[in-house]
Scaffold this active site. Structure first.
Site, mmCIF file in Angstrom:
data_model
loop_
_atom_site.group_PDB
_atom_site.id
_atom_site.type_symbol
_atom_site.label_atom_id
_atom_site.label_comp_id
_atom_site.label_asym_id
_atom_site.label_seq_id
_atom_site.Cartn_x
_atom_site.Cartn_y
_atom_site.Cartn_z
ATOM 1 N N ARG A 15 0.826 -1.213 0.000
ATOM 2 C CA ARG A 15 0.000 0.000 0.000
ATOM 3 C C ARG A 15 0.859 1.262 0.000
ATOM 4 N NH1 ARG A 15 -3.299 -0.655 5.099
ATOM 5 N NH2 ARG A 15 -1.325 -1.578 5.700
ATOM 6 N N ASN A 33 -5.943 -3.001 2.166
ATOM 7 C CA ASN A 33 -5.911 -4.447 2.350
ATOM 8 C C ASN A 33 -7.335 -4.944 2.538
ATOM 9 O OD1 ASN A 33 -3.124 -4.645 2.255
ATOM 10 N ND2 ASN A 33 -2.873 -4.624 4.468
#
Length: 86
Positions: A15, A33
């Site tokens: 990320r 996520n």
């Protein structure tokens, strides 16, 4: 575009790296996520930059093992900037 990234993609800085790449490319959206171990992202911007981001997501950062991506077209939301989670 909405992307679901499958494989070993959590716990590898995916990320954070995606946010850096999105900022570099000038695309907007988000990345997060998911409970099933995948990473989900939405990306919007000019066509070439979005494609470059899709290509990056299909590879991921160093340490990630991307096994595949599911890409679907979604309506742009007018996001500004690229954020992690929400």
């Amino acid at each position: 575009m909405r992307v679901i990234v499958h494989g070993g993609v959590q716990g590898v800085g995916f990320r954070y790296s995606a946010q850096l790449e999105a900022d570099r490319l000038g695309v907007a959206g988000w990345v997060r996520n998911r409970a099933d171990g995948t990473v989900e992202a939405e990306v919007e911007g000019d066509a070439a930059s979005v494609q470059a981001m899709l290509d990056w997501l299909a590879q991921g950062p160093r340490g990630a093992v991307v096994q595949g991506t599911d890409v679907t077209e979604v309506e742009p939301t007018g996001d500004r900037g690229f954020r992690i989670g929400f």
